[in-house]
Design a protein around this motif. Structure first.
Motif, mmCIF file in Angstrom:
data_model
loop_
_atom_site.group_PDB
_atom_site.id
_atom_site.type_symbol
_atom_site.label_atom_id
_atom_site.label_comp_id
_atom_site.label_asym_id
_atom_site.label_seq_id
_atom_site.Cartn_x
_atom_site.Cartn_y
_atom_site.Cartn_z
ATOM 1 N N PRO A 63 -30.212 15.069 77.313
ATOM 2 C CA PRO A 63 -29.790 15.721 78.564
ATOM 3 C C PRO A 63 -30.730 15.512 79.739
ATOM 4 N N ARG A 64 -32.000 15.140 79.502
ATOM 5 C CA ARG A 64 -32.922 14.898 80.620
ATOM 6 C C ARG A 64 -32.714 13.531 81.250
ATOM 7 N N ALA A 65 -32.089 12.626 80.551
ATOM 8 C CA ALA A 65 -32.025 11.231 80.993
ATOM 9 C C ALA A 65 -30.964 11.042 82.066
ATOM 10 N N MET A 66 -31.362 10.384 83.156
ATOM 11 C CA MET A 66 -30.465 10.024 84.248
ATOM 12 C C MET A 66 -30.326 8.502 84.291
ATOM 13 N N VAL A 67 -29.336 8.026 85.028
ATOM 14 C CA VAL A 67 -29.208 6.602 85.312
ATOM 15 C C VAL A 67 -29.373 6.408 86.812
ATOM 16 N N ILE A 68 -30.300 5.524 87.184
ATOM 17 C CA ILE A 68 -30.465 5.109 88.579
ATOM 18 C C ILE A 68 -29.704 3.802 88.718
ATOM 19 N N SER A 69 -28.579 3.855 89.410
ATOM 20 C CA SER A 69 -27.688 2.707 89.519
ATOM 21 C C SER A 69 -27.940 1.998 90.846
ATOM 22 N N ASP A 70 -28.630 0.861 90.766
ATOM 23 C CA ASP A 70 -29.005 0.073 91.940
ATOM 24 C C ASP A 70 -27.880 -0.932 92.193
ATOM 25 N N GLU A 71 -27.122 -0.715 93.291
ATOM 26 C CA GLU A 71 -25.889 -1.458 93.521
ATOM 27 C C GLU A 71 -25.896 -2.233 94.838
ATOM 28 N N VAL A 72 -27.056 -2.753 95.233
ATOM 29 C CA VAL A 72 -27.150 -3.388 96.550
ATOM 30 C C VAL A 72 -26.353 -4.688 96.644
ATOM 31 N N TYR A 73 -26.010 -5.296 95.504
ATOM 32 C CA TYR A 73 -25.248 -6.551 95.527
ATOM 33 C C TYR A 73 -23.785 -6.353 95.132
ATOM 34 N N LYS A 74 -23.269 -5.143 95.260
ATOM 35 C CA LYS A 74 -21.968 -4.849 94.659
ATOM 36 C C LYS A 74 -20.819 -5.630 95.286
ATOM 37 N N TYR A 75 -20.959 -6.093 96.534
ATOM 38 C CA TYR A 75 -19.884 -6.871 97.149
ATOM 39 C C TYR A 75 -20.015 -8.360 96.865
ATOM 40 N N MET A 76 -20.904 -8.727 95.955
ATOM 41 C CA MET A 76 -21.122 -10.134 95.625
ATOM 42 C C MET A 76 -20.934 -10.314 94.123
ATOM 43 N N VAL A 77 -19.699 -10.291 93.683
ATOM 44 C CA VAL A 77 -19.339 -10.489 92.281
ATOM 45 C C VAL A 77 -18.371 -11.656 92.230
ATOM 46 N N TYR A 78 -18.660 -12.640 91.351
ATOM 47 C CA TYR A 78 -17.890 -13.873 91.335
ATOM 48 C C TYR A 78 -17.216 -14.064 89.984
ATOM 49 N N GLY A 79 -16.280 -14.999 89.937
ATOM 50 C CA GLY A 79 -15.654 -15.381 88.679
ATOM 51 C C GLY A 79 -14.536 -14.449 88.289
ATOM 52 N N ASP A 80 -13.802 -14.840 87.244
ATOM 53 C CA ASP A 80 -12.621 -14.092 86.819
ATOM 54 C C ASP A 80 -12.663 -13.689 85.360
ATOM 55 N N ASP A 81 -13.757 -13.955 84.674
ATOM 56 C CA ASP A 81 -13.745 -13.741 83.224
ATOM 57 C C ASP A 81 -14.945 -12.943 82.756
ATOM 58 N N ASN A 82 -15.368 -11.981 83.545
ATOM 59 C CA ASN A 82 -16.542 -11.179 83.189
ATOM 60 C C ASN A 82 -16.131 -9.978 82.349
ATOM 61 N N GLY A 83 -15.621 -10.253 81.167
ATOM 62 C CA GLY A 83 -15.256 -9.162 80.271
ATOM 63 C C GLY A 83 -14.214 -8.283 80.898
ATOM 64 N N ASP A 84 -14.399 -6.972 80.773
ATOM 65 C CA ASP A 84 -13.442 -6.027 81.331
ATOM 66 C C ASP A 84 -14.054 -5.261 82.480
ATOM 67 N N SER A 85 -14.880 -5.944 83.284
ATOM 68 C CA SER A 85 -15.603 -5.231 84.332
ATOM 69 C C SER A 85 -14.709 -4.793 85.471
ATOM 70 N N GLY A 86 -13.514 -5.298 85.567
ATOM 71 C CA GLY A 86 -12.606 -4.856 86.612
ATOM 72 C C GLY A 86 -11.730 -3.738 86.133
ATOM 73 N N GLY A 87 -10.970 -3.177 87.069
ATOM 74 C CA GLY A 87 -10.007 -2.136 86.725
ATOM 75 C C GLY A 87 -10.663 -0.785 86.551
ATOM 76 N N GLY A 88 -9.847 0.222 86.274
ATOM 77 C CA GLY A 88 -10.362 1.557 86.070
ATOM 78 C C GLY A 88 -10.813 2.186 87.367
ATOM 79 N N ALA A 89 -11.337 3.387 87.246
ATOM 80 C CA ALA A 89 -11.712 4.136 88.436
ATOM 81 C C ALA A 89 -12.790 3.447 89.236
ATOM 82 N N GLY A 90 -13.694 2.743 88.556
ATOM 83 C CA GLY A 90 -14.799 2.152 89.292
ATOM 84 C C GLY A 90 -14.675 0.676 89.533
ATOM 85 N N GLY A 91 -13.660 0.029 88.982
ATOM 86 C CA GLY A 91 -13.596 -1.411 89.103
ATOM 87 C C GLY A 91 -12.876 -1.856 90.337
ATOM 88 N N GLY A 92 -11.589 -1.636 90.374
ATOM 89 C CA GLY A 92 -10.809 -2.081 91.515
ATOM 90 C C GLY A 92 -10.414 -3.528 91.358
#
Length: 454
Positions: A198-227
């Motif tokens: 319960p003490r552990a947090m995640v620091i999510s560093d997303e400065v490059y989030k608009y720079m994602v390439y390719g079409d076959d990166n697993g299931d990283s798209g879709g869902g609430a956070g993918g788009g």
């Protein structure tokens, strides 16, 4: 007689020169083609510079709210409300900082107490280690695994590294220096790993989030956070805070400098649960009164304009992804042709090249420098590449644990066996710069082949 000024004694761990100071000086000294530090070598879009001029000339030149310019925090809250699928309070869950680096710094200062541990996925952005240690924390290293040309999360190693002292995991996606984009399944594995702590947090560093390439990166798209693309949603990027139960366990950090090619504007932000952002708001006045007001006002305008059609694309972000995907492919082809096989670039603007088979003069391998007294092969290669072939790249040794550190970050150990094998090349450069680099790399390959044939 004039008074003699006595310099204070050096601290036990006085900072030594860094990879950045050494290779910036080499770039200036040699005039080499610079594929080193990650900043674009072109001017920002006209709508961005117009927004900056308008902000300065329309009266936004005095202090604004310390926790963030009202127009910008309201705009960001509205955007992240859509990204996260939950309401974000602009005045209680958003903080504006002087770039993402300060957002990371204040997060460490607020979150950590002496003895707390922070898990870094190795290789890692070298800034993290210093900021953790300045806040009294201890870095703990979990190496990313390699499979062919890809990096992957070792979920079992991550689970084994978490202890009652673990306060945070830093998750950087897209990842610097590797260019890896973590899949949704990998992020779910991180979320599962911290549920029992319960003490552990995640620091999510997303400065490059608009720079994602390719079409076959697993299931990283879709869902609430993918788009699936579009103006507001960063294509196939997963916001960790959108995973089940993770909003209250996540600090999301981002900025505008990389996205809009204005790294000198230094506008960053942190978002998270109000209990955490409250403490960030309390700490910020002790660091600065506010981030630059005109830059915050300009960034609000630029963010709105970027959602509109741009140069034949649905939005500026879509155009940006296309531009960087093309540059990534061009540099990868040049490196591969020069005998430097690359790891797969999935996002950001860096490529990792394997230089273990490139012959480097023994003189470079023997000669330590103030920043790297105990020379590593990747560092020697980068000095040789700059001085003999006119191209600046960055060794990845600083992105791995120091050799004297063991698996947990303390004591003796051999370190990560990948340390010294890889070099980071930056492709956020003009087509002309990349073409010149490709020619220099080809000439390097020709010369080394000729020398080996003798």
């Amino acid at each position: 007689m004039p008074a003699t000024f006595e310099t204070p004694k050096k601290k036990k761990n006085s900072p030594r020169p860094t990879v950045w100071s050494e290779f910036s000086a080499l770039a200036a000294e040699t005039g080499a083609i610079n594929l080193g530090q990650g900043f674009p070598n072109w001017e920002p879009p006209q709508f961005v510079t117009d927004a900056g001029i308008a902000a300065i000339t329309s009266g936004h030149n005095q202090y604004t709210r310390t926790a963030g310019h009202p127009r910008l925090v309201e705009l960001l809250a509205g955007r992240y409300t859509k990204h996260f699928g939950r309401e974000v309070d602009p005045y209680a869950e958003v903080a504006i900082t002087i770039g993402a680096s300060q957002a990371l710094y204040v997060t460490m200062q607020v979150l950590l107490s002496p003895g707390d541990e922070v898990i870094l996925l190795e290789p890692f952005f070298d800034l993290y280690v210093g900021q953790i240690e300045m806040a009294g924390g201890t870095p703990v290293y979990v190496p990313l695994a390699t499979e062919g040309q890809r990096w992957r999360l070792d979920a079992a190693a991550l689970r084994a590294a978490i202890t009652p002292r673990t306060r945070a995991i830093i998750l950087n996606s897209p990842h610097n220096p590797t260019g890896k984009v973590f899949t949704r399944d990998e992020m779910l594995a991180v979320a599962d790993a911290i549920r029992a702590h319960p003490r552990a947090m995640v620091i999510s560093d997303e400065v490059y989030k608009y720079m994602v390439y390719g079409d076959d990166n697993g299931d990283s798209g879709g869902g609430a956070g993918g788009g699936g693309g579009g103006a507001l949603s960063p294509s196939r990027h997963v916001h960790f805070a959108t995973l089940p139960g993770m909003w209250d366990r996540t600090v999301t950090i981002s900025s505008a400098g990389k996205t809009f090619s204005v790294t000198g504007w230094q506008v960053g932000w942190a978002l998270g649960p109000r209990w955490f952002i409250r403490d960030v708001h309390a700490a910020l006045p002790y660091m600065q009164f506010c981030a630059a007001t005109p830059m915050q006002e300009a960034m609000a305008t630029a963010l709105e304009r970027a959602d509109q059609p741009y140069r034949g694309h649905a939005s500026y972000y879509d155009w940006l992804r296309t531009q960087y995907a093309q540059r990534c492919a061009a540099l990868a082809a040049a490196l591969d042709a020069a005998g430097i096989p690359t790891m797969r670039g999935e996002g950001g603007f860096f490529l990792i090249g394997d230089v273990s088979r490139v012959r480097v003069s023994a003189a470079y391998l023997r000669a330590g420098t103030p920043a790297m007294p105990r020379m590593t092969r990747d560092w020697a290669f980068c000095r040789w590449l700059a001085l003999e072939h006119g191209v600046i790249a960055i060794p990845t040794a600083p992105f791995f644990r120091r050799e004297e550190e063991g698996e947990g970050g303390e004591g003796e150990g051999e370190g990560n066996p990948l340390r010294g094998r890889f070099v980071r090349f930056c492709f956020c450069k003009t087509d002309e710069t990349l073409a010149a680099a490709a020619a220099a790399l080809a000439e390097m390959s020709r010369k080394t082949a000729a020398e080996e044939a003798q």
